[in-house]
Design a protein around this motif. Structure first.
Motif, PDB file in Angstrom:
ATOM      1  N   ILE A   1      -8.594  -1.065   4.723  1.00 48.29           N
ATOM      2  CA  ILE A   1      -8.784  -1.835   3.495  1.00 48.29           C
ATOM      3  C   ILE A   1      -8.643  -3.288   3.901  1.00 48.29           C
TER       4      ILE A   1
ATOM      5  N   GLY B   1     -12.727  -7.493  -1.722  1.00 40.43           N
ATOM      6  CA  GLY B   1     -12.141  -6.502  -0.828  1.00 40.43           C
ATOM      7  C   GLY B   1     -13.155  -5.470  -0.404  1.00 40.43           C
ATOM      8  N   TRP B   2     -12.852  -4.808   0.697  1.00 38.05           N
ATOM      9  CA  TRP B   2     -13.683  -3.728   1.213  1.00 38.05           C
ATOM     10  C   TRP B   2     -12.808  -2.558   1.607  1.00 38.05           C
ATOM     11  N   THR B   3     -13.365  -1.370   1.460  1.00 37.10           N
ATOM     12  CA  THR B   3     -12.778  -0.179   2.041  1.00 37.10           C
ATOM     13  C   THR B   3     -13.778   0.320   3.064  1.00 37.10           C
TER      14      THR B   3
ATOM     15  N   ASP C   1     -17.323 -10.679  -1.516  1.00 40.21           N
ATOM     16  CA  ASP C   1     -16.500  -9.675  -2.186  1.00 40.21           C
ATOM     17  C   ASP C   1     -15.025 -10.055  -2.130  1.00 40.21           C
TER      18      ASP C   1
ATOM     19  N   TYR D   1       0.844  -1.205   0.000  1.00 40.39           N
ATOM     20  CA  TYR D   1       0.000   0.000   0.000  1.00 40.39           C
ATOM     21  C   TYR D   1       0.878   1.254   0.000  1.00 40.39           C
TER      22      TYR D   1
ATOM     23  N   HIS E   1     -10.829   3.768  -4.177  1.00 39.65           N
ATOM     24  CA  HIS E   1     -11.934   4.151  -3.284  1.00 39.65           C
ATOM     25  C   HIS E   1     -11.451   5.109  -2.198  1.00 39.65           C
TER      26      HIS E   1
ATOM     27  N   HIS F   1      -7.626  -1.310  -6.515  1.00 38.25           N
ATOM     28  CA  HIS F   1      -9.048  -0.979  -6.641  1.00 38.25           C
ATOM     29  C   HIS F   1      -9.510  -0.270  -5.361  1.00 38.25           C
ATOM     30  N   GLU F   2      -9.171  -0.848  -4.222  1.00 38.11           N
ATOM     31  CA  GLU F   2      -9.595  -0.260  -2.948  1.00 38.11           C
ATOM     32  C   GLU F   2      -8.885   1.074  -2.696  1.00 38.11           C
TER      33      GLU F   2
ATOM     34  N   ILE G   1      -8.690  -7.160   2.389  1.00 37.56           N
ATOM     35  CA  ILE G   1      -8.590  -7.998   1.193  1.00 37.56           C
ATOM     36  C   ILE G   1      -8.963  -9.427   1.597  1.00 37.56           C
TER      37      ILE G   1
END
Length: 123
Positions: free
Chosen positions: A70, A62-64, A60, A34, A93, A89-90, A72
């Motif tokens: 974040i 991943g989420w933010t 899913d 990151y 976001h 991708h995250e 994964i």
């Protein structure tokens, strides 16, 4: 800069010929990726205090959560190229207001990464 996949590592290659390996099997490695990707593709403008880790995210990848976490999907530890794609991708976001979702601003951010070569060798 593109990212080369090699077994459990992803190798990032800059236009200057330098290469950096990302082993993304651990939370610490994800956090490091990151920070490095933030420098290269976001000019260091993303928050430094984002907690990046593997975890449960349902169906899913991943989420933010806000601009603070974040997550994964844990199963992606064995798929480093996918884990890095989801991370980027995250990160898009994180770079946008929460209400952006996957709208025009998000699509523009993803296309910008693609044009910069962020997904080269992994997509």
């Amino acid at each position: 800069m593109g990212i080369r996949v090699r077994q459990s590592a992803c190798r990032a290659a800059s236009s200057k010929g330098r290469q950096k390996l990302f082993y993304v099997k651990t939370n610490r490695a994800l956090q490091h990726a990151y920070k490095e990707l933030n420098k290269v593709f976001f000019n260091g403008k993303l928050p430094n205090d984002v907690d990046v880790r593997y975890g449960k995210v349902g169906r899913d990848l991943g989420w933010t959560i806000g601009n603070h976490w974040i997550i994964i999907k844990s199963q992606l530890k064995t798929w480093p190229s996918i884990a890095l794609q989801v991370l980027m991708h995250e990160m898009v976001h994180v770079s946008l207001p929460k209400s952006s979702g996957h709208g025009k601003a998000f699509q523009k951010g993803m296309l910008r990464l693609a044009r910069m070569g962020a997904f080269r060798f992994i997509w």
